[in-house]
Write a protein that holds these residues in place. Structure first.
Motif, PDB file in Angstrom:
ATOM      1  N   GLU A 208       3.644   4.211  -4.124  1.00  0.00           N
ATOM      2  CA  GLU A 208       3.093   5.565  -4.080  1.00  0.00           C
ATOM      3  C   GLU A 208       3.169   6.141  -2.678  1.00  0.00           C
ATOM      4  N   LEU A 209       3.051   7.447  -2.606  1.00  0.00           N
ATOM      5  CA  LEU A 209       2.878   8.119  -1.325  1.00  0.00           C
ATOM      6  C   LEU A 209       1.478   7.846  -0.786  1.00  0.00           C
ATOM      7  N   PRO A 210       1.295   7.887   0.535  1.00  0.00           N
ATOM      8  CA  PRO A 210      -0.060   7.752   1.073  1.00  0.00           C
ATOM      9  C   PRO A 210      -0.955   8.902   0.606  1.00  0.00           C
ATOM     10  N   GLU A 211      -2.243   8.658   0.609  1.00  0.00           N
ATOM     11  CA  GLU A 211      -3.206   9.710   0.273  1.00  0.00           C
ATOM     12  C   GLU A 211      -3.321  10.657   1.465  1.00  0.00           C
ATOM     13  N   SER A 212      -2.858  11.885   1.280  1.00  0.00           N
ATOM     14  CA  SER A 212      -2.887  12.855   2.379  1.00  0.00           C
ATOM     15  C   SER A 212      -2.663  14.247   1.818  1.00  0.00           C
ATOM     16  N   THR A 213      -3.388  15.220   2.349  1.00  0.00           N
ATOM     17  CA  THR A 213      -3.168  16.614   1.981  1.00  0.00           C
ATOM     18  C   THR A 213      -3.214  17.485   3.223  1.00  0.00           C
TER      19      THR A 213
END
Length: 379
Positions: A208-213
């Motif tokens: 998965e992609l890292p958790e980031s917004t």
């Protein structure tokens, strides 16, 4: 203060064309892209203040700034009807918008980039007609189908390039690379997958992609990601991994035991041979498309493969060594490097959105070659 040659990028995507032109001393003053995730990626790398993330038709003509160069790749649908009386035909709209920007910005040079088959299409003939007696009559056109591999990109990607100039005819850039250059010649050999993706972890830790917004254009979006953030793996079924293990470099579905294939492939003994294909370390990649993460879409398996030392007697199928073969598709990061993006390029969006951005982009090496060819006419 403006430090480079002002340019406008239409249908800008994630900034592949701009990336190449900026490297050669151009400065974007306006970019238009309707896909908000792609526009956000562009903004993350080139600045948000000059980006219009929306419909190109909604940009008022009075707000189009003068620029010395316009680049862009309008979709080819509808251009063949450009000269018809139905001005509201939606298929014409995006091409009309490109011409509207050329008319308003009055660039000395414009560049159109499109798929290779565009050069043989009715749409292309209408473009020539516009230069002969229509909206582009001030411009002299040159065009060719260029292979990105000939310009230092580790990818065989052919694109139609059209250069329009009202400051003198501009020839196409001369290739810098070739498949098999002569010893002592001026051209370099094609760059290969080994040149751009060797040394990366072959078994990425994450799926998965890292958790980031981050906020772009007043909207929260996934990202910003860069480098190893997008070097993640998929989770294929064990049967799928077994299939991949039989595919050698340059091979495809025909190398897989028939009993392991889905019926649709098992009953088709010829055609679409690159399905479930594997790249070669010492050759460029095939064209990176928007669904490169799906083996059934082409030759996108990782190039690392070595045959097993033992195989079943009398079997025509050769399986790879499980310890020395990499049985997965290329990652998003590997695809971005094959597309000649910098290793620290920043990405915004979901996994599918980023894949689409990568697959739709103009490779940096091709963009730089065009920029170097155009620049002397704007100095």
């Amino acid at each position: 203060m403006m430090s480079g040659i002002p340019m406008i990028d239409l249908f800008a995507g994630c900034g592949g064309m701009t990336q190449g032109f900026v490297a050669e001393g151009f400065e974007p003053i306006l970019a238009v892209e309707w896909d908000r995730a792609a526009a956000a990626t562009y903004a993350a790398n080139h600045g948000e203040e000059h980006v219009v993330a929306g419909d190109i038709a909604q940009v008022p003509t009075a707000e189009i700034p003068p620029a010395r160069l316009i680049v862009g790749g309008p979709p080819c649908q509808g251009f063949s009807n450009l000269g018809l009386k139905d001005l509201n035909d939606p298929r014409n709209q995006l091409w009309r918008e490109y011409l509207r920007f050329v008319g308003a910005a009055r660039p000395e040079v414009f560049v159109v980039e499109n798929v290779d088959r565009f050069s043989t299409s009715p749409e292309f003939q209408m473009l020539l007609a516009e230069a002969d007696h229509g909206a582009l009559r001030e411009y002299e056109l040159t065009w060719a189908v260029l292979n990105s591999a000939d310009y230092g990109v580790a990818q065989r990607r052919k694109r139609t390039i059209v250069i329009g100039s009202r400051v003198g005819r501009i020839a196409m850039p001369t290739p810098t690379h070739m498949k098999s250059p002569s010893t002592g010649g001026e051209l370099l050999p094609w760059r290969t997958l080994r040149d751009v993706i060797s040394g990366l972890p072959t078994n990425p830790a994450s799926t998965e992609l890292p958790e980031s917004t981050t906020s772009f254009f007043g909207e929260s979006m996934p990202g910003v990601f860069k480098g190893m953030d997008i070097h993640f793996r998929r989770q294929p079924l064990e049967k799928s991994r077994t299939r991949y293990s039989f595919v050698p470099p340059g091979g495809g579905r025909l190398n897989v035991p028939t009993e392991l294939l889905p019926d649709c492939w098992a009953k088709k003994p010829s055609g679409t041979v690159d399905v479930m294909g594997r790249g070669r370390w010492d050759a460029p990649s095939v064209t990176i498309r928007t669904e490169f993460f799906k083996p059934e879409k082409g030759q996108y398996l990782h190039p690392q493969w070595e045959p097993a030392k033992m195989q079943q007697p009398d079997s025509p199928w050769v399986q790879g060594d499980p310890e020395r073969s990499v049985n997965r598709v290329i990652t998003h990061y590997e695809a971005s490097l094959i597309q000649d993006f910098p290793d620290d390029y920043q990405w915004v969006g979901t996994k599918i959105q980023i894949a689409r951005q990568i697959g739709n982009a103009v490779p940096g090496g091709l963009a730089r070659a065009i920029a170097r060819q155009v620049k002397p006419y704007l100095a």
